[in-house]
Design a protein around this motif. Structure first.
Motif, PDB file in Angstrom:
ATOM      1  N   UNK A 186      10.617   2.054  -2.254  1.00 38.01           N
ATOM      2  CA  UNK A 186      12.070   1.916  -2.425  1.00 38.01           C
ATOM      3  C   UNK A 186      12.817   2.548  -1.261  1.00 38.01           C
ATOM      4  N   UNK A 187      12.406   3.750  -0.874  1.00 36.42           N
ATOM      5  CA  UNK A 187      13.067   4.431   0.249  1.00 36.42           C
ATOM      6  C   UNK A 187      12.855   3.674   1.545  1.00 36.42           C
ATOM      7  N   UNK A 199       0.835  -1.207   0.000  1.00 33.76           N
ATOM      8  CA  UNK A 199       0.000   0.000   0.000  1.00 33.76           C
ATOM      9  C   UNK A 199       0.872   1.261   0.000  1.00 33.76           C
ATOM     10  N   UNK A 200       1.887   1.263  -0.892  1.00 31.72           N
ATOM     11  CA  UNK A 200       2.798   2.393  -1.010  1.00 31.72           C
ATOM     12  C   UNK A 200       3.051   2.671  -2.483  1.00 31.72           C
ATOM     13  N   UNK A 201       3.498   3.883  -2.776  1.00 33.76           N
ATOM     14  CA  UNK A 201       3.937   4.167  -4.139  1.00 33.76           C
ATOM     15  C   UNK A 201       5.297   3.499  -4.342  1.00 33.76           C
ATOM     16  N   UNK A 203      18.530  -3.414   1.901  1.00 37.04           N
ATOM     17  CA  UNK A 203      18.421  -3.999   0.565  1.00 37.04           C
ATOM     18  C   UNK A 203      17.621  -3.099  -0.358  1.00 37.04           C
ATOM     19  N   UNK A 204      17.913  -3.174  -1.646  1.00 39.13           N
ATOM     20  CA  UNK A 204      16.958  -2.707  -2.633  1.00 39.13           C
ATOM     21  C   UNK A 204      15.982  -3.859  -2.888  1.00 39.13           C
ATOM     22  N   UNK A 205      14.843  -3.549  -3.505  1.00 46.89           N
ATOM     23  CA  UNK A 205      13.888  -4.613  -3.823  1.00 46.89           C
ATOM     24  C   UNK A 205      14.530  -5.679  -4.705  1.00 46.89           C
ATOM     25  N   UNK A 206      15.271  -5.248  -5.725  1.00 47.82           N
ATOM     26  CA  UNK A 206      15.883  -6.204  -6.657  1.00 47.82           C
ATOM     27  C   UNK A 206      16.928  -7.073  -5.964  1.00 47.82           C
TER      28      UNK A 206
END
Length: 300
Positions: free
Chosen positions: A219-220, A212-214, A228-231
């Motif tokens: 990412x932030x 429920x986020x943009x 971690x980054x998502x990737x």
């Protein structure tokens, strides 16, 4: 202390707690607590998330987790099926080195042990060659009371000190980073979503919507609270799962494992596998065969 605030039920007249669980699955949320935790997995398989790293767990594994270290024993998906006959069993010893035991650990004779506990705040997996000695000592807590529990604890710490001095930490991030209770639940739900759908073509937008986020806010948020980054997290999940599949006799080729774990090309799989593990899939299988003397034949 906050993460998912988790208070270990240590009675006022005890400085050590022995816990034996027999449940459908392990506690499903990322959490931390002030106590050091030593857990022996007796039954159950899954992924241990510690700070910003992941590790498989299986019966016979023993983990030392430092105080205030965010962690989650994520049981495999099949343990959450309502019609599953699977269950988990584990024995855990908890103690707070900064609580009632602080004065004891400050004694001159305890200086090496105290230094050891401070050195391994990021935890470690107990070496396999120490399993018999460690598990036997952990069982001795079950019917121990009063000073006997303290004696067993010091003997256990002595064993861990001798076997853990060269162990690799479970994480490199997380003991000083504070997470609120709501954030702990949210991050756990994100972890669960990624670990449930890692084999599909999930995107940043998919996970951001589930949280429920943009995408930009996600990412932030994810980077701040996990390191971690998502990737990078998705890649670690996929490679972690591929390592299991490469060594469980289920698949007959490396390419099949790659596609089953969400990669759309064998070239990309090989690149990411080497980036995460430091070896190629073929080298990983060969190393496994050498270490366990259990030949696995998987085509390229």
């Amino acid at each position: 202390m906050k993460v998912l605030q988790f208070t270990i039920p240590v009675a006022h007249d005890k400085s050590v707690i022995f816990e034996q669980v027999h449940l459908p699955h392990f506690y499903p949320y990322l959490h931390r607590h002030e106590e050091i935790q030593i857990t022996w997995i007796q039954q159950g398989e899954g992924t241990l998330v510690v700070g910003n790293h992941m590790h498989d767990f299986a019966p016979g594994d023993v983990f030392f987790l430092g105080p205030n270290l965010p962690h989650l024993f994520k049981s495999n998906p099949e343990y959450f099926n309502s019609d599953s006959n699977k269950c988990v069993k584990a024995i855990t010893i908890f103690f707070n080195p900064n609580g009632q035991l602080h004065a004891v650990l400050d004694l001159p004779e305890m200086k090496p042990v105290k230094a050891f506990l401070q050195q391994y705040q990021h935890g470690f997996k107990v070496p396999d060659d120490a399993f018999n000695e460690i598990s036997s000592k952990m069982l001795s807590f079950k019917n121990a009371f009063g000073p006997d529990q303290l004696i067993h604890l010091f003997k256990l710490l002595k064993i861990l000190y001798h076997h853990g001095v060269k162990a690799e930490g479970l994480s490199s991030y997380g003991t000083s980073h504070r997470i609120s209770e709501n954030e702990g639940i949210r991050i756990s739900n994100i972890y669960n979503y990624i670990m449930q759908f890692y084999h599909e073509a999930i995107t940043l937008e998919d996970v951001a919507n589930a949280a429920h986020m943009t995408p930009q806010a996600f990412c932030r948020y994810f980077k701040k609270h996990t390191g971690h980054t998502f990737i990078s997290f998705l890649n670690e999940v996929r490679i972690n799962e591929s390592c299991k599949k490469l060594t469980d006799y289920t698949y007959d080729s490396i390419s099949t494992v790659a596609y089953k774990c969400g990669f759309n090309s064998i070239t990309n799989f090989n690149r990411v596998f080497r980036m995460v593990t430091g070896t190629s899939p073929r080298e990983y299988i060969d190393n496994y065969n050498r270490n366990f003397n259990n030949p696995i034949r998987v085509a390229g």
